[in-house]
Motif scaffolding. Structure first.
Motif, mmCIF file in Angstrom:
data_model
loop_
_atom_site.group_PDB
_atom_site.id
_atom_site.type_symbol
_atom_site.label_atom_id
_atom_site.label_comp_id
_atom_site.label_asym_id
_atom_site.label_seq_id
_atom_site.Cartn_x
_atom_site.Cartn_y
_atom_site.Cartn_z
ATOM 1 N N GLU A 80 -14.036 -7.072 8.126
ATOM 2 C CA GLU A 80 -14.054 -8.094 7.085
ATOM 3 C C GLU A 80 -12.706 -8.163 6.365
ATOM 4 O O GLU A 80 -11.853 -7.270 6.503
ATOM 5 N N THR A 81 -12.519 -9.226 5.589
ATOM 6 C CA THR A 81 -11.291 -9.400 4.807
ATOM 7 C C THR A 81 -11.617 -9.440 3.327
ATOM 8 O O THR A 81 -12.710 -9.851 2.924
ATOM 9 N N CYS A 82 -10.630 -9.037 2.520
ATOM 10 C CA CYS A 82 -10.791 -9.091 1.070
ATOM 11 C C CYS A 82 -10.739 -10.549 0.625
ATOM 12 O O CYS A 82 -9.815 -11.283 1.006
ATOM 13 N N PRO A 83 -11.686 -11.009 -0.193
ATOM 14 C CA PRO A 83 -11.687 -12.412 -0.619
ATOM 15 C C PRO A 83 -10.496 -12.781 -1.509
ATOM 16 O O PRO A 83 -10.199 -13.959 -1.676
ATOM 17 N N ARG A 84 -9.828 -11.776 -2.049
ATOM 18 C CA ARG A 84 -8.691 -12.097 -2.931
ATOM 19 C C ARG A 84 -7.351 -12.030 -2.203
ATOM 20 O O ARG A 84 -6.575 -12.982 -2.236
ATOM 21 N N CYS A 85 -7.067 -10.896 -1.565
ATOM 22 C CA CYS A 85 -5.741 -10.736 -0.936
ATOM 23 C C CYS A 85 -5.746 -11.048 0.554
ATOM 24 O O CYS A 85 -4.676 -11.181 1.167
ATOM 25 N N GLY A 86 -6.916 -11.156 1.161
ATOM 26 C CA GLY A 86 -7.010 -11.522 2.570
ATOM 27 C C GLY A 86 -6.782 -10.377 3.533
ATOM 28 O O GLY A 86 -6.818 -10.569 4.756
ATOM 29 N N ARG A 87 -6.517 -9.167 3.015
ATOM 30 C CA ARG A 87 -6.276 -8.039 3.909
ATOM 31 C C ARG A 87 -7.569 -7.620 4.618
ATOM 32 O O ARG A 87 -8.666 -7.824 4.114
ATOM 33 N N ALA A 118 -4.711 -8.251 16.467
ATOM 34 C CA ALA A 118 -3.257 -8.045 16.439
ATOM 35 C C ALA A 118 -2.571 -9.256 15.810
ATOM 36 O O ALA A 118 -1.626 -9.124 15.014
ATOM 37 N N LYS A 119 -3.056 -10.454 16.159
ATOM 38 C CA LYS A 119 -2.481 -11.678 15.593
ATOM 39 C C LYS A 119 -2.738 -11.753 14.088
ATOM 40 O O LYS A 119 -1.836 -12.079 13.301
ATOM 41 N N THR A 120 -3.969 -11.430 13.689
ATOM 42 C CA THR A 120 -4.300 -11.426 12.258
ATOM 43 C C THR A 120 -3.470 -10.373 11.530
ATOM 44 O O THR A 120 -2.954 -10.617 10.429
ATOM 45 N N TYR A 121 -3.331 -9.220 12.160
ATOM 46 C CA TYR A 121 -2.552 -8.123 11.576
ATOM 47 C C TYR A 121 -1.105 -8.560 11.339
ATOM 48 O O TYR A 121 -0.540 -8.335 10.262
ATOM 49 N N ASP A 122 -0.495 -9.200 12.329
ATOM 50 C CA ASP A 122 0.909 -9.627 12.210
ATOM 51 C C ASP A 122 1.080 -10.638 11.072
ATOM 52 O O ASP A 122 2.047 -10.570 10.306
ATOM 53 N N THR A 123 0.148 -11.574 10.976
ATOM 54 C CA THR A 123 0.232 -12.592 9.922
ATOM 55 C C THR A 123 0.145 -11.954 8.539
ATOM 56 O O THR A 123 0.926 -12.279 7.635
ATOM 57 N N LEU A 124 -0.801 -11.043 8.384
ATOM 58 C CA LEU A 124 -0.975 -10.375 7.087
ATOM 59 C C LEU A 124 0.199 -9.457 6.758
ATOM 60 O O LEU A 124 0.636 -9.374 5.607
ATOM 61 N N SER A 125 0.714 -8.774 7.754
ATOM 62 C CA SER A 125 1.857 -7.875 7.539
ATOM 63 C C SER A 125 3.074 -8.651 7.046
ATOM 64 O O SER A 125 3.781 -8.227 6.135
ATOM 65 N N GLN A 128 -0.609 0.329 11.749
ATOM 66 C CA GLN A 128 0.011 0.149 10.434
ATOM 67 C C GLN A 128 0.860 1.361 10.060
ATOM 68 O O GLN A 128 1.971 1.206 9.523
ATOM 69 N N THR A 129 0.383 2.556 10.360
ATOM 70 C CA THR A 129 1.158 3.773 10.088
ATOM 71 C C THR A 129 2.465 3.757 10.871
ATOM 72 O O THR A 129 3.538 4.082 10.339
ATOM 73 N N CYS A 130 2.376 3.371 12.140
ATOM 74 C CA CYS A 130 3.584 3.285 12.974
ATOM 75 C C CYS A 130 4.538 2.219 12.445
ATOM 76 O O CYS A 130 5.758 2.408 12.426
ATOM 77 N N ASP A 131 3.983 1.090 12.006
ATOM 78 C CA ASP A 131 4.793 0.002 11.453
ATOM 79 C C ASP A 131 5.544 0.452 10.206
ATOM 80 O O ASP A 131 6.725 0.128 10.016
ATOM 81 N N VAL A 132 4.853 1.171 9.335
ATOM 82 C CA VAL A 132 5.473 1.663 8.096
ATOM 83 C C VAL A 132 6.651 2.578 8.420
ATOM 84 O O VAL A 132 7.722 2.479 7.821
ATOM 85 N N ALA A 172 -1.274 -4.847 6.248
ATOM 86 C CA ALA A 172 -2.415 -5.711 6.567
ATOM 87 C C ALA A 172 -3.778 -5.096 6.322
ATOM 88 O O ALA A 172 -4.752 -5.808 6.114
ATOM 89 N N VAL A 173 -3.872 -3.773 6.374
ATOM 90 C CA VAL A 173 -5.163 -3.100 6.294
ATOM 91 C C VAL A 173 -5.222 -2.264 5.024
ATOM 92 O O VAL A 173 -4.309 -1.479 4.754
ATOM 93 N N ALA A 174 -6.302 -2.446 4.255
ATOM 94 C CA ALA A 174 -6.425 -1.736 2.979
ATOM 95 C C ALA A 174 -7.788 -1.060 2.881
ATOM 96 O O ALA A 174 -8.809 -1.641 3.266
ATOM 97 N N PRO A 175 -7.827 0.160 2.338
ATOM 98 C CA PRO A 175 -9.111 0.836 2.168
ATOM 99 C C PRO A 175 -9.857 0.311 0.944
ATOM 100 O O PRO A 175 -9.254 -0.242 0.019
ATOM 101 N N VAL A 176 -11.134 0.476 0.962
ATOM 102 C CA VAL A 176 -11.971 0.153 -0.194
ATOM 103 C C VAL A 176 -12.535 1.466 -0.719
ATOM 104 O O VAL A 176 -13.178 2.222 0.016
ATOM 105 N N ILE A 177 -12.260 1.758 -1.972
ATOM 106 C CA ILE A 177 -12.732 2.998 -2.597
ATOM 107 C C ILE A 177 -13.583 2.641 -3.805
ATOM 108 O O ILE A 177 -13.131 1.920 -4.702
ATOM 109 N N LYS A 178 -14.805 3.106 -3.786
ATOM 110 C CA LYS A 178 -15.754 2.833 -4.872
ATOM 111 C C LYS A 178 -15.871 1.331 -5.135
ATOM 112 O O LYS A 178 -15.885 0.879 -6.286
#
Length: 263
Positions: free
Chosen positions: A234-241, A190-197, A26-30, A203-209
């Motif tokens: 796992e994926t976020c139930p709201r945004c799917g990331r 990789a396939k899931t990542y591409d779809t979410l991106s 994701q860092t490389c993609d950005v 596609a990938v998000a941190p969870v804080i608190k």
């Protein structure tokens, strides 16, 4: 350590490693997207200068067109004056050859009319000639302004070409790094990542608190506990990331257990 605990530890290590690989991708993609955007937007930065130059050039061309029409009119007027002068000479010749007062009077009036016509046309021609001279001086000054702007644009384009070449080189390097990062991601993710991106931007998000930083939704406590065990992605139930506990990723991973031969 029992076999079950050992399996969990190894699974946690592998999940953590896969998440790190996804984050690296994701860092490389950005970086690729940023450089690609910069490469596309860079030429547009000179558009205001190009518009100014086109506008000034258009005004200059319009003024030259008007000046050309005025020059043509002046030339036509000069030809009329030349003909009027020839007619004046002819009238003066008639005056000198007059044989009686009637002929003299008629010739005198004709000479006077011709002289006045020539005088009026010369006065008008003089004003037009002065206007033409002023217009030529203004055009010369504006020509210099246009050339200055054209030189400025050429210098900017040359400098921009160097910047664009540098960005193109960086972009190629970033794409190579992205391809290398992708090689370390399992095909399934990789396939899931591409779809979410494509859908979410990243596609990938941190969870804080307990809160997903992709959509800022508080995760269910049970899901937060699952993330803490880091035994699955796992994926976020709201945004799917794809989500992960940031504190767990930042914690140094323990080396997975290795099989030791039994005595």
């Amino acid at each position: 350590m029992g076999p079950q605990a050992s399996d969990k530890k190894e699974r946690s290590f592998l999940v953590r490693e896969q998440l790190l690989n996804l984050l690296n991708l994701q860092t490389c993609d950005v970086k690729v997207r940023e450089l690609d955007t910069a490469a596309k937007q860079l030429p547009a930065k000179l558009d205001p200068l190009r518009r100014d130059l086109a506008k000034l050039q258009g005004m200059l061309d319009a003024e030259r067109g008007k000046l050309s029409e005025t020059e043509a009119w002046r030339k036509a007027q000069q030809e009329l004056i030349d003909r009027e002068r020839d007619a004046l000479k002819l009238a003066q010749s008639k005056l000198q050859q007059s044989k009686n007062s009637k002929e003299f009077g008629a010739a005198s009036r004709e000479v006077e009319n011709k002289r006045k016509s020539v005088s009026d046309r010369e006065a008008e021609l003089k004003k037009v000639s002065e206007t033409i001279a002023q217009s030529n001086a203004q055009l010369a000054a504006r020509d210099a302004d246009v050339q200055k702007l054209r030189d400025e644009l050429a210098a900017s384009e040359a400098g921009m070409a160097d910047q664009l070449n540098a960005i193109t080189t960086q972009l190629a390097e970033a794409k190579a790094a992205r391809d290398a990062a992708r090689a370390h991601v399992d095909k399934q993710w990789a396939k899931t990542y591409d779809t979410l991106s494509a859908k979410r931007g990243y596609a990938v998000a941190p969870v804080i608190k307990g809160v997903c930083q992709g959509c800022h939704m508080a995760l269910p406590p049970q899901l937060n506990n699952i993330l803490a065990r880091m035994e699955s992605i796992e994926t976020c139930p709201r945004c799917g990331r794809l989500v992960y506990r940031k504190d767990m990723i930042e914690t140094p991973a323990e080396t997975p257990p290795t099989d030791t031969p039994k005595a």
